[in-house]
Design a protein around this motif. Sequence first.
Motif, mmCIF file in Angstrom:
data_model
loop_
_atom_site.group_PDB
_atom_site.id
_atom_site.type_symbol
_atom_site.label_atom_id
_atom_site.label_comp_id
_atom_site.label_asym_id
_atom_site.label_seq_id
_atom_site.Cartn_x
_atom_site.Cartn_y
_atom_site.Cartn_z
ATOM 1 N N MET A 37 -9.225 10.838 -1.520
ATOM 2 C CA MET A 37 -7.841 11.287 -1.722
ATOM 3 C C MET A 37 -7.458 12.354 -0.698
ATOM 4 O O MET A 37 -6.353 12.323 -0.138
ATOM 5 C CB MET A 37 -7.652 11.833 -3.143
ATOM 6 C CG MET A 37 -7.913 10.815 -4.248
ATOM 7 S SD MET A 37 -7.044 9.249 -3.996
ATOM 8 C CE MET A 37 -5.380 9.802 -3.740
ATOM 9 N N ALA A 38 -8.342 13.276 -0.452
ATOM 10 C CA ALA A 38 -8.053 14.322 0.528
ATOM 11 C C ALA A 38 -7.846 13.723 1.915
ATOM 12 O O ALA A 38 -6.949 14.149 2.676
ATOM 13 C CB ALA A 38 -9.201 15.339 0.549
ATOM 14 N N PHE A 41 -4.344 11.907 2.010
ATOM 15 C CA PHE A 41 -3.225 12.857 2.093
ATOM 16 C C PHE A 41 -3.142 13.497 3.481
ATOM 17 O O PHE A 41 -2.053 13.828 3.959
ATOM 18 C CB PHE A 41 -3.373 13.941 1.025
ATOM 19 C CG PHE A 41 -2.925 13.509 -0.343
ATOM 20 C CD1 PHE A 41 -1.605 13.112 -0.559
ATOM 21 C CD2 PHE A 41 -3.798 13.491 -1.421
ATOM 22 C CE1 PHE A 41 -1.180 12.718 -1.832
ATOM 23 C CE2 PHE A 41 -3.375 13.101 -2.680
ATOM 24 C CZ PHE A 41 -2.067 12.700 -2.888
ATOM 25 N N SER A 42 -4.273 13.639 4.142
ATOM 26 C CA SER A 42 -4.259 14.228 5.485
ATOM 27 C C SER A 42 -3.599 13.295 6.506
ATOM 28 O O SER A 42 -3.136 13.743 7.559
ATOM 29 C CB SER A 42 -5.689 14.564 5.922
ATOM 30 O OG SER A 42 -6.441 13.375 6.136
ATOM 31 N N MET A 44 -0.941 11.547 5.870
ATOM 32 C CA MET A 44 0.480 11.396 5.514
ATOM 33 C C MET A 44 1.382 11.721 6.699
ATOM 34 O O MET A 44 2.386 11.037 6.954
ATOM 35 C CB MET A 44 0.821 12.302 4.326
ATOM 36 C CG MET A 44 2.253 12.156 3.821
ATOM 37 S SD MET A 44 2.518 10.656 2.873
ATOM 38 C CE MET A 44 1.665 11.075 1.366
ATOM 39 N N LYS A 45 1.013 12.720 7.468
ATOM 40 C CA LYS A 45 1.864 13.138 8.593
ATOM 41 C C LYS A 45 1.887 12.111 9.724
ATOM 42 O O LYS A 45 2.793 12.107 10.577
ATOM 43 C CB LYS A 45 1.371 14.488 9.127
ATOM 44 C CG LYS A 45 -0.031 14.469 9.711
ATOM 45 C CD LYS A 45 -0.432 15.833 10.189
ATOM 46 C CE LYS A 45 -1.824 15.830 10.829
ATOM 47 N NZ LYS A 45 -2.859 15.386 9.894
ATOM 48 N N ARG A 52 6.712 6.131 4.866
ATOM 49 C CA ARG A 52 6.021 7.247 4.227
ATOM 50 C C ARG A 52 6.182 7.239 2.703
ATOM 51 O O ARG A 52 5.256 7.557 1.968
ATOM 52 C CB ARG A 52 6.519 8.563 4.813
ATOM 53 C CG ARG A 52 5.682 9.770 4.459
ATOM 54 C CD ARG A 52 6.108 10.969 5.263
ATOM 55 N NE ARG A 52 5.798 10.781 6.697
ATOM 56 C CZ ARG A 52 6.244 11.594 7.637
ATOM 57 N NH1 ARG A 52 7.033 12.621 7.327
ATOM 58 N NH2 ARG A 52 5.923 11.367 8.899
ATOM 59 N N GLY A 56 3.145 7.075 0.138
ATOM 60 C CA GLY A 56 2.937 8.141 -0.825
ATOM 61 C C GLY A 56 2.797 7.626 -2.244
ATOM 62 O O GLY A 56 1.979 8.124 -3.026
ATOM 63 N N VAL A 59 -0.705 6.146 -2.624
ATOM 64 C CA VAL A 59 -1.719 7.199 -2.693
ATOM 65 C C VAL A 59 -1.713 7.876 -4.069
ATOM 66 O O VAL A 59 -2.765 8.116 -4.670
ATOM 67 C CB VAL A 59 -1.499 8.232 -1.574
ATOM 68 C CG1 VAL A 59 -2.427 9.425 -1.755
ATOM 69 C CG2 VAL A 59 -1.723 7.594 -0.208
ATOM 70 N N ASN A 60 -0.532 8.189 -4.595
ATOM 71 C CA ASN A 60 -0.425 8.824 -5.914
ATOM 72 C C ASN A 60 -0.940 7.901 -7.013
ATOM 73 O O ASN A 60 -1.574 8.341 -7.973
ATOM 74 C CB ASN A 60 1.019 9.227 -6.199
ATOM 75 C CG ASN A 60 1.428 10.460 -5.415
ATOM 76 O OD1 ASN A 60 0.611 11.324 -5.114
ATOM 77 N ND2 ASN A 60 2.704 10.537 -5.052
ATOM 78 N N LYS A 63 -4.684 8.029 -6.916
ATOM 79 C CA LYS A 63 -5.172 9.288 -7.474
ATOM 80 C C LYS A 63 -5.122 9.280 -9.000
ATOM 81 O O LYS A 63 -6.069 9.693 -9.686
ATOM 82 C CB LYS A 63 -4.355 10.452 -6.927
ATOM 83 C CG LYS A 63 -4.809 11.810 -7.447
ATOM 84 C CD LYS A 63 -3.933 12.933 -6.906
ATOM 85 C CE LYS A 63 -4.385 14.280 -7.459
ATOM 86 N NZ LYS A 63 -3.520 15.396 -7.008
#
Length: 343
Positions: A37-38, A41-42, A44-45, A52, A56, A59-60, A63
Amino acid sequence: MQDKIKEYLQEVEQFSPAAKAQLEDFRIRFLSKKGVMAELFSHMKDIDPALRKDFGQLVNELKEKAEEKVNAFKDAFENSGDGAKKDIDYSLPGEQMELGSQHPINIVRNRINQIFQRIGFNVSYGPEIEDDWHNFSALNFPPDHPARDMQDTFFIEKHDGTGDIALRTHTSSVQVRVMESQPPPIRTICPGRVYRNEAISARAHCFFHQVEGLYIDEGVSFADLKQTLLYFAREMFGEDTQIRLRPSYFPFTEPSAEMDISCTICKGKGCNVCKYTGWVEILGCGMVDPAVMDLCKIDSKRYSGYAFGMGIERITMLKYSIKDLRLFSENDYRFLKQFSGVI
C-alpha cells in the motif's frame, strides 16, 4: 499499474491463513510502512491526472479489503485454539507465583512503630540533609565536640559557601524540628536513615537506620522512661526479657544511660554474642537536657522529658540472629528470601 492492483485484489480475496504467523506476514506485506500500500500511494504522483481518480479508487479498495481480511482473521484466531483463549481449561490450577518479602529492616522498623504507637506516640519524619543547627547546635553539641569532626560526619559544601550542612548523623534532628514546631505535650518517635563516616565491616556501616523517641510534658520522670523501655523490650523480644540501665553520657540528655537487655540467644547464661555477660546493649536514653528545651523555646522550668534512640540494624540482628551488618544492604536474594511471610 491498474492490472497490478487487480492482481493484488485477487491475492487478498484468496488469502486464507492457517496460523497467526501467516496473518502477520500478510499484514506486513500489504499494510506496513514499506508494504504494498505504501508503494502504491507513492506512485500516485506519477499517474496521469485524468486517470488518477480511478487509480485512487482501486488503491483505496485494495487497502480496505486488506484491512478487513486482517481484522477478520485476527478475531477468528483470538476466539480459536490458535489464540489460546477458547481452549483454556479454567479448572486447571494457575501458575504458582512466588511471594515477595519485606526487607528485614522494614519489618523491624514497622514493628517498633506499632509498639510505640500503641502507647500514644506518633511518627515524625525529617530531611536526611541537615544544617548545623538541627543536627548539632540545638542538641547541645559544643563547637569542639568530636562528632563534628570530618571523620564522623559527611559534610556537604554549599555552592555559595554559606553555612554548614551535612548528611544527618542521627534522627535527633527530627526531634528538634518537632520541638520547634509544636508546644508540649510532645510524644513522638522519629525513624529514618542516618549517615556516619565509618569503615564498612560486619559491625559498622556508613549508613544505617535509627528510631529515636521523645516525650515532653509536665512531671515526666526517669521512672516513666524506664517503664516505657521495659514495655518496648518485652513487646519486641518476649515477656521474659529483662533490662538494665547503665550510666552514660550524651550531650542532649542529663542524666543519660545505656540500656541492655538480657541476651536473646543464651537467655542470660552467657555466649559469644553477649561476650559471656548475659547482656546486650540496644539503645541510649536519658532525660532531655534543659538547655536543649530552652534552645527550642520550651520552658524547661515547667516541662521535663525523656529521649531514647536505637539502631534498627542492631535490633534486627538480635531478633533474627544475623551476624553481619553488610547483609542488609547487599540485596542478596538468598538472604532476603528467608523473610518471606514474616510480618
